[in-house]
Scaffold this active site. Structure first.
Site, PDB file in Angstrom:
ATOM      1  N   GLY A 109       0.831  -1.203   0.000  1.00 58.44           N
ATOM      2  CA  GLY A 109       0.000   0.000   0.000  1.00 58.44           C
ATOM      3  C   GLY A 109       0.856   1.239   0.000  1.00 58.44           C
ATOM      4  N   CYS A 110       0.261   2.334   0.434  1.00 61.57           N
ATOM      5  CA  CYS A 110       0.967   3.609   0.378  1.00 61.57           C
ATOM      6  C   CYS A 110       1.704   3.824   1.681  1.00 61.57           C
ATOM      7  CB  CYS A 110      -0.017   4.727   0.101  1.00 61.57           C
ATOM      8  SG  CYS A 110      -1.015   4.364  -1.339  1.00 61.57           S
ATOM      9  N   VAL A 111       2.613   2.910   1.976  1.00 61.99           N
ATOM     10  CA  VAL A 111       3.335   2.972   3.257  1.00 61.99           C
ATOM     11  C   VAL A 111       4.835   2.856   3.033  1.00 61.99           C
ATOM     12  CG1 VAL A 111       1.424   2.048   4.568  1.00 61.99           C
ATOM     13  CG2 VAL A 111       3.085   0.486   3.595  1.00 61.99           C
TER      14      VAL A 111
ATOM     15  N   ALA B 238      -3.360   3.541   4.428  1.00 62.61           N
ATOM     16  CA  ALA B 238      -2.074   3.893   5.037  1.00 62.61           C
ATOM     17  C   ALA B 238      -2.295   4.682   6.321  1.00 62.61           C
ATOM     18  CB  ALA B 238      -1.229   4.703   4.057  1.00 62.61           C
ATOM     19  N   HIS B 245       0.943   9.387   8.605  1.00 65.32           N
ATOM     20  CA  HIS B 245      -0.451   9.317   8.135  1.00 65.32           C
ATOM     21  C   HIS B 245      -1.456   9.319   9.281  1.00 65.32           C
ATOM     22  CE1 HIS B 245       2.247   7.638   5.165  1.00 65.32           C
ATOM     23  NE2 HIS B 245       1.310   7.623   4.225  1.00 65.32           N
TER      24      HIS B 245
END
Lengths: 111, 498, 232
Positions: A109-111, B238, B245
């Site tokens: 994911g966006c990590v 996230a 985040h």
């Protein structure tokens, strides 16, 4: 599929060196994976690894970084309960590098 | 890690001399057969891949006018050649937008045009052979679909459309990228890009509730699957995992709490992001998007609000209505998804929440426009609202705000270097170099104004900058969300006069 | 012979352009993809396209030198076409006379602008990298058309009456005798070559800009549900 040679046994890993079969993991292998990552395993490192593994067992995913930070703070003392300290332990990132050594899959994911 | 060289930070963006093949080694991993199959793509490269690719190409030309036009009307004027962050950072000429397009256009000429058939190599027509396919796989996964080049193109040719088509063709012949396809698989089966199951999500949110309680003394809930809540909040997953985040996640929760608006997450649609867009696949984009609207209908919410995520906002704002509209089951007053920044700013303006700017006095803030928000969507009613609203919100939450240099913000913003399905570790060198133009502009305001908070509204931007700041010798703690500032400034507790 | 070629080229040109527009227009836009900020109304879109076509506004933002060279070339070309209309129209309308002198200057600025574009294409490494033989060839072709045109004006003036009779004959489908001027025949042939190449090449940008998806769509995905038959 790439493999790593560990004690005469071929262990399957993905392109980034994460274990494909989580059951292949044991403490010796973790030490070996850490060596590859140039991480010197200390008690603090083990705290992280063990916590990740336990959490994963329960939830099939690694914990949120903040949960890990808090846990380490609880165990190792509040002055160590911060992201910076985790990056000191695992310069490749507490999520990614620590997961690798703990034998968990890479977070996506966006990590 | 030694091989990854961050360019030197000078505060200036210089257009490099060409270095052929400079980023040719930056290649994505190929998707696993099971992953491909799960998404109805061939498991591996088809034996007759070439015919199939040309066939698919022809099909896409008939389905997307943007693609057909782009193939025909580029005059190769060169206006775009110095506009791509990956070109500026890597110096590789194939990262110039027109050169990237040419990888596809030369195949188009060969198979679909009279010019190519008559003049062949003189017109730069070429066969789609193994070598060229290899270049496709390399360079169409070195484009973040940020549309900066499209902004400058005199004919509005959008390289993002071409990249998406190329990826769609490659997927259709069994040649996919691991990172995006693995994520799409998780989003379609589990409901989010992380692959976080319901119990883990709940545990995470419980933890966040405790954190808020410990830090503020206030009981603030982060509810899941509450039927009849006013708002369904859809945020990048996230936010449930990464730092910084989560700080914005806390910010959203505080805003809802303080405004007294009932809201919920959905454990079924626990992802705002839509990687189906990155691979240009209409069906996958629709499937992923559909989860949101199914959840909204099922939970009987009045409105849907999107968290801080750039491409998700494009998918939700620009595409939702086409993909899965109309949304007649929502409250008529809120017929469409609303961006969290618009929502919060509105509450601030109405006085429903109050921000104490001095809480952020330790920060001098600058704002990075995310590409998909800036050039592919809008916020609010006003044209250009996507630039105005986040800035107004930031200025309502802090006293010291600085703008980066012209030509690097608003519609001219540079991509973070990790968008479009490139936020994967094997591309780290590309990501570091691709971030360079943004880093130079940031460096300039760090030096001139002491900027120490880099405010973002995109999960990819947050993850990318957190990762690459250290390569440039900057502290990753500078990176944060806009709602992180809101979270620090919001005054919790009893409201005056209510 | 020249007459036959001229008619053949005219047919191919018209057919080529029409069929290209049919291909373009029959391919739908399944999604809303305007480059934002974008107008919300049709009149806003008209203004945006006018800005692109008349002022090259995106190009202006991208590259000032290229903008200047490209804009001068296109305006010169337009002025020259307007000047030439005196050869096609009978009787010659008043407005055409306005362009007679300026059309001559435009001949020079056209060649200068083309030379600039050519040298730029050759010397800027980034542009050179993406240029094919055909990209240079078409600039040379345009230059040659300009040079043969100016030759007729300043060196060997052919008999204009013959030429106009010939051209009007072509237009009225009752061809007259071919004028006895090598420069003119060359000028016309080169121009026909340009017309022939036009519908099969990047020169199509002149038509495509008017329907460019990212520039012609309104930013109204919410206000009006955008659907096309294949993408429902």
């Amino acid at each position: 599929m790439p493999t790593i040679d560990f004690k005469g046994k071929q262990i399957e890993v993905d392109e980034d060196g994460y274990l494909v079969n989580l059951d292949d993991w044991n403490e010796e292998l973790a030490n070996y994976l850490a060596e590859i990552e140039e991480v010197q395993m200390t008690d603090a490192h083990w705290e992280v690894v063990n916590f990740l593994r336990n959490y994963y067992k329960q939830y099939q995913i690694a914990p949120m970084i903040k949960i890990l930070v808090k846990e380490i703070g609880k165990v190792m003392g509040p002055e160590k309960g911060n992201t910076k300290y985790l990056y000191e332990l695992y310069p490749g990132g507490p999520a990614k590098q620590a997961c690798k050594i703990a034998g968990l899959p890479k977070p996506t994911g966006c990590v | 890690m030694a091989k990854i060289g961050a360019p030197e930070l000078t505060g200036r963006i210089e257009i490099p001399k060409l270095a052929e093949g400079a980023s040719a080694d930056q290649k994505s991993y190929i998707a696993k057969p099971d992953n491909m199959a799960a998404l109805s793509f061939p498991r591996e490269r088809l034996p007759n891949w070439k015919e199939k690719a040309i066939e698919k190409f022809g099909e896409l030309l008939k389905k997307y006018r943007s693609l057909q036009l782009s193939m025909d009307i580029c005059v190769k004027c060169g206006a775009c050649t110095d506009k791509c962050h990956y070109f500026i950072g890597t110096k590789d000429p194939k990262n110039m937008p027109v050169a990237r397009q040419e990888l596809m256009r030369k195949v188009y000429r060969k198979y679909f045009t009279t010019e190519g058939k008559l003049f062949g190599g003189l017109a730069r027509a070429a066969d789609l052979d193994d070598n060229l396919l290899d270049e496709w796989f390399t360079y169409f996964y070195q484009c973040s679909e940020c549309r900066r080049c499209s902004y400058y193109c005199p004919y509005g040719i959008d390289t993002a459309e071409i990249t998406m088509a190329a990826r769609e063709i490659m997927d259709s012949i069994g040649y996919g990228q691991k990172y995006t396809l693995e994520i799409i698989g998780k989003a379609e089966t589990i409901g989010n890009n992380l692959g976080m199951l319901g119990p883990a999500l709940r545990n995470t949110l419980d933890f966040v509730e405790e954190e808020i309680k410990d830090n503020t003394g206030v009981d603030i809930k982060l509810p899941t699957d509450v039927e009849g809540a006013d708002v369904l909040l859809v945020t990048p997953s996230a936010d449930f995992f990464a730092t910084p985040h989560v700080e914005s996640l806390i910010g959203y929760a505080k805003v809802f709490h303080q405004a007294g608006i009932s809201w919920t997450f959905s454990s079924y649609a626990s992802e705002a992001g839509n990687f189906g867009m990155f691979i240009g696949n209409y069906d996958h984009m629709k499937t992923i998007n559909k989860r949101i609207w199914d959840a909204a209908r099922e939970l009987k919410v009045k409105r849907v609000i999107a968290g801080e995520c750039g491409h998700a906002w494009r998918a939700m704002y620009s595409f939702s209505n086409t993909l899965n509209g109309p949304f007649d089951y929502l409250d008529k007053k809120y017929p469409s998804p609303v961006h969290i920044c618009e929502f919060t700013l509105d509450l601030v303006k109405k006085g429903a929440i109050k921000l104490d700017k001095s809480a952020n006095d330790g920060f001098t803030v600058t704002f990075h426009d995310s590409c998909n928000v800036a050039r592919a969507s809008r916020m609010g009613d006003k044209i250009g609202g996507q630039f105005i609203i986040p800035r107004e919100l930031i200025k309502a939450a802090c006293n010291k705000y600085v703008e980066m240099s012209r030509g690097t913000t608003h519609a001219e913003t540079f991509c973070c270097g990790g968008g479009g399905g490139l936020l994967t570790d094997e591309l780290i060198d590309l990501r570091v170099k691709g971030a360079m133009p943004r880093m130079q502009a940031l460096k300039a305001v760090i030096d001139s104004n002491g900027v120490n908070f880099f405010a973002l509204i995109c999960a990819i931007c947050k993850a990318q900058f957190t990762k690459i700041f250290p390569y440039y010798g900057l502290e990753m703690e500078m990176v944060g969300g806009v709602h992180q500032l809101v979270s620090r400034a919001i005054i919790l507790g009893a409201k005056e006069g209510v | 012979m020249l007459t036959v070629i001229a008619y053949a080229v005219a047919v191919i040109f018209v057919w080529g352009i029409l069929s290209r527009f049919i291909i373009w227009l029959s391919s739908p836009n399944p999604l809303k993809i305007p480059t934002t900020p974008a107008p919300k109304t049709f009149s806003g879109v008209v203004a945006r396209i006018a800005g692109e076509v008349v002022l090259f506004q995106s190009l202006f933002k991208a590259d000032k030198k290229l903008w200047l060279g490209g804009w001068i070339f296109h305006v010169s070309f337009l002025l020259i076409v307007l000047r030439h209309s005196r050869y096609f129209l009978y009787p010659v309308p008043e407005w055409v006379m306005v362009f007679q002198t300026i059309g001559i200057y435009a001949g020079f600025t056209l060649i200068l602008a083309l030379a600039f574009l050519f040298i730029r294409r050759l010397t800027i490494d980034r542009v050179n990298y993406v240029s094919s033989f055909m990209d240079y060839a078409v600039l040379l072709l345009l230059m040659l058309i300009g040079i043969t045109g100016l030759t007729m004006k300043f060196i060997g003036r052919p008999n204009l009456i013959d030429i106009k009779a010939y051209i009007l004959g072509l237009f009225s489908l009752s061809p007259e005798a071919m004028p006895d001027s090598t420069v003119f025949i060359l000028h016309l042939l080169l121009f026909l070559l340009l017309l022939l190449y036009f519908p099969f090449s990047k020169l199509l940008h002149a038509g495509g800009v008017f329907i460019s998806t990212t520039r012609t769509q309104t930013d109204t995905p919410v206000e009006k549900r955008h659907i096309t038959p294949w993408a429902k």
